[in-house]
Design a protein around this motif. Structure first.
Motif, PDB file in Angstrom:
ATOM      1  N   VAL A 309      15.061  -8.491  -1.513  1.00  6.71           N
ATOM      2  CA  VAL A 309      14.167  -8.161  -2.431  1.00  6.71           C
ATOM      3  C   VAL A 309      13.349  -8.808  -1.905  1.00  6.71           C
ATOM      4  N   PHE A 310      13.117  -9.483  -0.701  1.00  4.74           N
ATOM      5  CA  PHE A 310      12.218  -9.654   0.048  1.00  4.74           C
ATOM      6  C   PHE A 310      11.586  -8.559   1.035  1.00  4.74           C
ATOM      7  N   LYS A 311      13.206  -7.658   1.633  1.00  2.80           N
ATOM      8  CA  LYS A 311      13.145  -6.922   2.463  1.00  2.80           C
ATOM      9  C   LYS A 311      12.541  -5.987   2.008  1.00  2.80           C
ATOM     10  N   ASP A 312      12.454  -5.782   0.530  1.00  2.00           N
ATOM     11  CA  ASP A 312      11.670  -4.626  -0.072  1.00  2.00           C
ATOM     12  C   ASP A 312      10.408  -4.364   0.054  1.00  2.00           C
ATOM     13  N   ILE A 313       9.767  -6.051  -0.762  1.00  2.00           N
ATOM     14  CA  ILE A 313       8.744  -6.196  -0.652  1.00  2.00           C
ATOM     15  C   ILE A 313       7.742  -5.657   0.100  1.00  2.00           C
ATOM     16  N   LEU A 314       8.438  -6.708   1.441  1.00  2.00           N
ATOM     17  CA  LEU A 314       7.901  -6.480   2.805  1.00  2.00           C
ATOM     18  C   LEU A 314       7.922  -4.478   2.686  1.00  2.00           C
ATOM     19  N   SER A 315       8.965  -3.950   3.100  1.00  2.62           N
ATOM     20  CA  SER A 315       8.512  -2.528   3.084  1.00  2.62           C
ATOM     21  C   SER A 315       7.799  -2.202   2.989  1.00  2.62           C
ATOM     22  N   HIS A 316       7.432  -2.506   1.716  1.00  4.80           N
ATOM     23  CA  HIS A 316       6.232  -1.873   1.039  1.00  4.80           C
ATOM     24  C   HIS A 316       4.576  -1.924   1.005  1.00  4.80           C
ATOM     25  N   ARG A 317       4.662  -3.246   1.266  1.00  8.02           N
ATOM     26  CA  ARG A 317       3.346  -4.144   1.678  1.00  8.02           C
ATOM     27  C   ARG A 317       3.348  -3.555   3.240  1.00  8.02           C
ATOM     28  N   MET A 318       4.084  -3.147   4.222  1.00  6.50           N
ATOM     29  CA  MET A 318       3.856  -2.929   5.286  1.00  6.50           C
ATOM     30  C   MET A 318       3.722  -1.129   5.263  1.00  6.50           C
ATOM     31  N   GLN A 319       3.579  -0.065   4.391  1.00  6.88           N
ATOM     32  CA  GLN A 319       3.118   0.893   4.143  1.00  6.88           C
ATOM     33  C   GLN A 319       2.278   0.927   2.989  1.00  6.88           C
ATOM     34  N   GLN A 320       1.524   0.621   2.518  1.00  8.35           N
ATOM     35  CA  GLN A 320       0.732   0.792   1.625  1.00  8.35           C
ATOM     36  C   GLN A 320      -0.707  -0.300   1.645  1.00  8.35           C
ATOM     37  N   LEU A 321      -1.586   0.518   1.907  1.00  8.38           N
ATOM     38  CA  LEU A 321      -2.826  -1.015   1.726  1.00  8.38           C
ATOM     39  C   LEU A 321      -3.293  -0.937   0.793  1.00  8.38           C
ATOM     40  N   HIS A 322      -3.886  -2.316   0.055  1.00  9.46           N
ATOM     41  CA  HIS A 322      -4.423  -2.904  -0.355  1.00  9.46           C
ATOM     42  C   HIS A 322      -6.464  -3.830  -0.937  1.00  9.46           C
ATOM     43  N   GLN A 323      -6.604  -3.295  -1.287  1.00  5.40           N
ATOM     44  CA  GLN A 323      -7.903  -4.070  -1.095  1.00  5.40           C
ATOM     45  C   GLN A 323      -8.059  -5.439  -2.066  1.00  5.40           C
ATOM     46  N   LEU A 324      -8.958  -6.585  -1.655  1.00  7.92           N
ATOM     47  CA  LEU A 324      -9.429  -7.355  -3.090  1.00  7.92           C
ATOM     48  C   LEU A 324     -11.357  -6.821  -3.017  1.00  7.92           C
ATOM     49  N   PRO A 325     -11.179  -7.585  -4.741  1.00  6.92           N
ATOM     50  CA  PRO A 325     -12.285  -7.092  -5.597  1.00  6.92           C
ATOM     51  C   PRO A 325     -13.788  -7.710  -4.957  1.00  6.92           C
TER      52      PRO A 325
END
Length: 325
Positions: A309-325
């Motif tokens: 579950v967290f392997k998949d979450i980590l994979s997404h976080r390493m591939q996609q950039l997100h911004q704070l409001p």
């Protein structure tokens, strides 16, 4: 069922006697916990309504570590943060030993944790606001505690865990650890303070659509506040595949920022924190799944959560950039 220490009626009756709560009517082990043993306990004084409590025995934390958590919850309650503080006995003492384990008794709050399907923008806004309130209140708590699953822990455990998984996954794990270490060398100006450290959706109780309590603060420590935000976002604000749900994400972070605004460094290092938070929980699940820790549990009792579950979450976080409001 995660009840590691089995208690008898006589043991619990003796334990609650100094609290002057009446007679023990019943008790039941609570399933679902991972690190501690928990029981629901019901008591009654003659002529009075029944009272419900949660009795927690700490399996991994030592007696000497426990005053931090007693003092912290007292501090947060005084500052109107919705956490349960332990009940004190007739002598004003909350902490004692039961079955040779540190033990605390808490009032039982109404409600239950949400199923993932019940998490919407309203619930995420409530939790974003509440986490920010906890962080603000924690600024006045001066006792320091270092996380027992922080940078030193993952630098030691990471290489051992990497040997238990396939090559691509091992590379991703060690890359995530290396990214955090590199960030630390830059000495980022990130606000620090008390963090919950484990504010997943099963550590918040809701009752009729309202938050009744934030529970299980036993991963609390002094750390980057942004790391705590990332931990919480990585659980509350996700789609089924582990990617970020934009609506949940925006609701949570905007509500948080309305209470405590993010500084410029937090904007800069936000993605690094999302990666680090995902890595930390993947690693803790790998530790248990592959028996890499030193804790001895009764066979068949330990709760194993799927590391992937967290392997998949980590994979997404390493591939996609997100911004704070």
């Amino acid at each position: 069922m995660a009840v590691y220490t089995h208690l008898t009626n006589a043991q619990i009756s003796t334990y609650i006697a100094p609290f002057n709560l009446g007679d023990l009517l019943g008790f039941k082990g609570i399933s679902g916990g991972i690190e501690n043993t928990n029981y629901f306990v019901t008591t009654q004084t003659k002529g009075q309504p029944q009272q419900d409590f949660v009795l927690t025995l700490f399996e991994d934390l030592s007696y000497d570590e426990m005053p931090y958590f007693v003092d912290l919850t007292d501090h947060l309650v005084i500052n109107n943060v919705t956490v349960p503080a332990p009940v004190r006995d007739n002598n004003g003492i909350a902490l004692s030993l039961l079955a040779n384990k540190p033990a605390l008794l808490f009032p039982r709050f109404a409600g239950d944790h949400l199923a993932r399907s019940e998490i919407g923008t309203n619930e995420c806004a409530i939790m974003g606001r509440e986490l920010a309130r906890l962080h603000v209140a924690g600024q006045g708590f001066t006792t320091l505690r270092h996380s027992h699953r922080g940078q030193n822990w993952w630098n030691e455990l990471g290489p051992r865990a990497a040997q238990c998984i396939d090559g691509a996954d091992a590379t991703m794990l060690m890359m995530a650890i290396g990214q955090y270490d590199a960030m630390q060398t830059q000495q980022p100006d990130l606000p620090r303070g008390v963090v919950h450290g484990d504010l997943f959706h099963d550590n918040a109780l809701f009752n009729h659509g309202q938050l009744s309590a934030t529970i299980d603060l036993y991963n609390a420590s002094n750390d980057y506040l942004l790391f705590d935000v990332a931990i919480t976002v990585n659980d509350w604000c996700i789609a089924p595949d582990g990617s970020i749900d934009a609506n949940l994400y925006d609701a949570f972070l905007q509500a948080y920022a309305n209470v405590r605004a993010f500084n410029s460094a937090e904007h800069q290092y936000w993605n690094a924190m999302l990666v680090a938070a995902a890595m930390r929980f993947w690693l803790s699940r790998l530790e248990t799944f592959h028996s890499l820790d030193s804790h001895q549990r009764e066979e068949g009792v330990t709760v194993l959560k799927d590391p992937d579950v967290f392997k998949d979450i980590l994979s997404h976080r390493m591939q996609q950039l997100h911004q704070l409001p």
